[in-house]
Design a protein around this motif. Structure first.
Motif, mmCIF file in Angstrom:
data_model
loop_
_atom_site.group_PDB
_atom_site.id
_atom_site.type_symbol
_atom_site.label_atom_id
_atom_site.label_comp_id
_atom_site.label_asym_id
_atom_site.label_seq_id
_atom_site.Cartn_x
_atom_site.Cartn_y
_atom_site.Cartn_z
ATOM 1 N N TRP A 98 0.829 -1.186 0.000
ATOM 2 C CA TRP A 98 0.000 0.000 0.000
ATOM 3 C C TRP A 98 0.874 1.250 0.000
ATOM 4 O O TRP A 98 2.033 1.214 0.390
ATOM 5 C CB TRP A 98 -0.965 -0.026 1.168
ATOM 6 N N LEU A 105 -9.536 4.326 -11.704
ATOM 7 C CA LEU A 105 -10.260 3.870 -10.529
ATOM 8 C C LEU A 105 -10.701 2.422 -10.699
ATOM 9 O O LEU A 105 -11.113 2.014 -11.786
ATOM 10 C CB LEU A 105 -11.470 4.769 -10.283
ATOM 11 N N ASP A 143 -10.363 13.824 -6.709
ATOM 12 C CA ASP A 143 -11.085 12.701 -7.301
ATOM 13 C C ASP A 143 -10.730 11.386 -6.614
ATOM 14 O O ASP A 143 -11.578 10.502 -6.461
ATOM 15 C CB ASP A 143 -10.783 12.595 -8.797
ATOM 16 N N VAL A 144 -9.466 11.254 -6.193
ATOM 17 C CA VAL A 144 -9.061 10.055 -5.460
ATOM 18 C C VAL A 144 -9.735 10.049 -4.084
ATOM 19 O O VAL A 144 -10.243 9.013 -3.627
ATOM 20 C CB VAL A 144 -7.530 9.996 -5.308
ATOM 21 N N GLU A 145 -9.756 11.191 -3.439
ATOM 22 C CA GLU A 145 -10.399 11.286 -2.126
ATOM 23 C C GLU A 145 -11.879 10.940 -2.215
ATOM 24 O O GLU A 145 -12.426 10.256 -1.339
ATOM 25 C CB GLU A 145 -10.215 12.690 -1.559
ATOM 26 N N ALA A 201 -13.247 8.937 -4.252
ATOM 27 C CA ALA A 201 -13.418 7.512 -4.537
ATOM 28 C C ALA A 201 -13.088 6.624 -3.347
ATOM 29 O O ALA A 201 -13.350 5.412 -3.374
ATOM 30 C CB ALA A 201 -12.545 7.114 -5.725
ATOM 31 N N ALA A 202 -12.528 7.201 -2.285
ATOM 32 C CA ALA A 202 -12.076 6.404 -1.138
ATOM 33 C C ALA A 202 -13.246 5.953 -0.279
ATOM 34 O O ALA A 202 -14.241 6.665 -0.108
ATOM 35 C CB ALA A 202 -11.089 7.205 -0.310
ATOM 36 N N VAL A 230 -8.480 3.678 -1.160
ATOM 37 C CA VAL A 230 -8.911 3.259 -2.499
ATOM 38 C C VAL A 230 -8.279 1.887 -2.705
ATOM 39 O O VAL A 230 -7.062 1.777 -2.929
ATOM 40 C CB VAL A 230 -8.462 4.244 -3.592
ATOM 41 N N ARG A 231 -9.075 0.859 -2.570
ATOM 42 C CA ARG A 231 -8.543 -0.501 -2.624
ATOM 43 C C ARG A 231 -8.247 -0.929 -4.060
ATOM 44 O O ARG A 231 -8.814 -0.412 -5.007
ATOM 45 C CB ARG A 231 -9.518 -1.487 -1.974
ATOM 46 N N ALA A 242 -3.746 -1.188 -1.732
ATOM 47 C CA ALA A 242 -4.575 0.016 -1.593
ATOM 48 C C ALA A 242 -3.720 1.278 -1.666
ATOM 49 O O ALA A 242 -2.504 1.245 -1.459
ATOM 50 C CB ALA A 242 -5.353 -0.007 -0.278
ATOM 51 N N THR A 243 -4.411 2.396 -1.935
ATOM 52 C CA THR A 243 -3.822 3.736 -1.866
ATOM 53 C C THR A 243 -4.506 4.510 -0.751
ATOM 54 O O THR A 243 -5.729 4.431 -0.587
ATOM 55 C CB THR A 243 -4.009 4.473 -3.205
ATOM 56 N N PRO A 276 -5.303 8.180 0.281
ATOM 57 C CA PRO A 276 -5.283 9.584 -0.137
ATOM 58 C C PRO A 276 -4.741 10.526 0.922
ATOM 59 O O PRO A 276 -4.290 11.625 0.603
ATOM 60 C CB PRO A 276 -6.763 9.880 -0.437
#
Length: 307
Positions: free
Chosen positions: A118, A137, A149-151, A153-154, A159-160, A207-208, A210
């Motif tokens: 991660w 995504l 946009d990443v935040e 999607a979390a 964001v797995r 995962a990421t 954010p």
């Protein structure tokens, strides 16, 4: 030290001494780190000599200069193997041009035990709300370019099933023992992606976060729109990077996604360099590179190295 967990950073460097100095100064301020291992890819700018002096003066810093430039792939192969010998429980992997924010590792460590591979979002140092490496995504054809946009999607701060490898990512010892080391023969481009795909195939939890960030210089035209904006292409002005990308991506797609995906990549490559950004020579280079990769020949990039 985090409990009884031994955290070791692995940094791969080549001819970017000023950036390396900046990074090591930052890592010296990270209390959660037990050790920093620097793999010098046979730099020619005095990096090896500078590292020897700094290593003698700084506790917890070790360096090793390779005999030849093995690229990022060879550097991370050597560095991760070294970290395993140094009894690392977690390894924090990064290139010399990244700069983690002061709390980056602490934020990542909040998910220890929950994840296997991660990392942070990687942001443009000149525009910290812009992603240096666009993210597609999970479960979507949408590619995003902004941190917001990443935040969005979390879920639960994660964001797995997506991570930008080797840019401030953590990997567990258990996962390394299960899947092995990065493919050193890839040299550059695609070795990190292959490692993520291998982790996923082995059931690794990816995962990421954010909330964790690494700053990075802009890399130009990754994710260049094509086909009327319906898709993108990772164009690079570097002939070396393009050769390795065409070769290694072909191999990765064959091994992990199947021949229809290989064909789609070839169609995109021809379309991009015939219509979107006309460069007929790039089509020929791509064909040579792809054919070499499919034959298992990973030596062709040497023709593009600086002499």
């Amino acid at each position: 030290m985090v409990g009884r967990v031994r955290v070791v950073a692995v940094v791969v460097t080549f001819d970017r001494l000023d950036l390396l100095r900046r990074l090591l100064d930052r890592l010296a301020e990270v209390p959660e780190l037990d050790e920093v291992l620097v793999v010098d890819n046979a730099s020619t700018d005095g990096t090896g000599e500078w590292l020897a002096e700094r290593e003698a003066a700084v506790t917890g810093l070790r360096s090793h200069t390779l005999a030849t430039n093995t690229g990022g792939a060879g550097g991370f192969h050597a560095g991760l193997e070294w970290a395993m010998r140094r009894d690392a429980d977690l390894v924090w992997l990064m290139d010399d041009d990244g700069l983690p924010e002061p709390g980056c590792l602490a934020e990542l460590l909040t998910r220890h035990g929950e994840l296997d591979f991660w990392g942070p979002v990687v942001v443009d140092e000149a525009d910290p709300e812009r992603l240096v490496f666009p993210i597609r995504l999970p479960g979507s054809l949408r590619t995003v370019h902004r941190v917001t946009d990443v935040e969005a999607a979390a879920l639960d701060g994660l964001v797995r099933d997506v991570v930008i490898p080797f840019n401030g990512v953590l990997v567990t010892r258990e996962l390394v023992e299960r899947i092995g080391l990065p493919r050193e023969e890839f040299f550059i481009w695609g070795d990190d992606h292959e490692y993520r795909l291998r982790a996923e195939r082995a059931g690794g939890r990816v995962a990421t976060l954010p909330g964790a960030r690494v700053h990075h210089p802009s890399v130009g035209e990754l994710g260049t729109p094509m086909m009327g904006g319906r898709t993108t292409y990772n164009h690079s002005p570097s002939e070396l990077k393009h050769y390795c990308m065409a070769r290694n991506n072909t191999v990765n797609l064959r091994d992990y996604r199947g021949w229809p995906h290989v064909l789609a990549f070839w169609v995109k490559t021809v379309w991009f360099y015939a219509l979107t950004r006309p460069q007929p020579g790039r089509i020929a280079t791509s064909a040579r590179a792809a054919y070499a990769g499919l034959r298992g020949d990973f030596t062709g990039h040497r023709a593009y190295l600086r002499r």
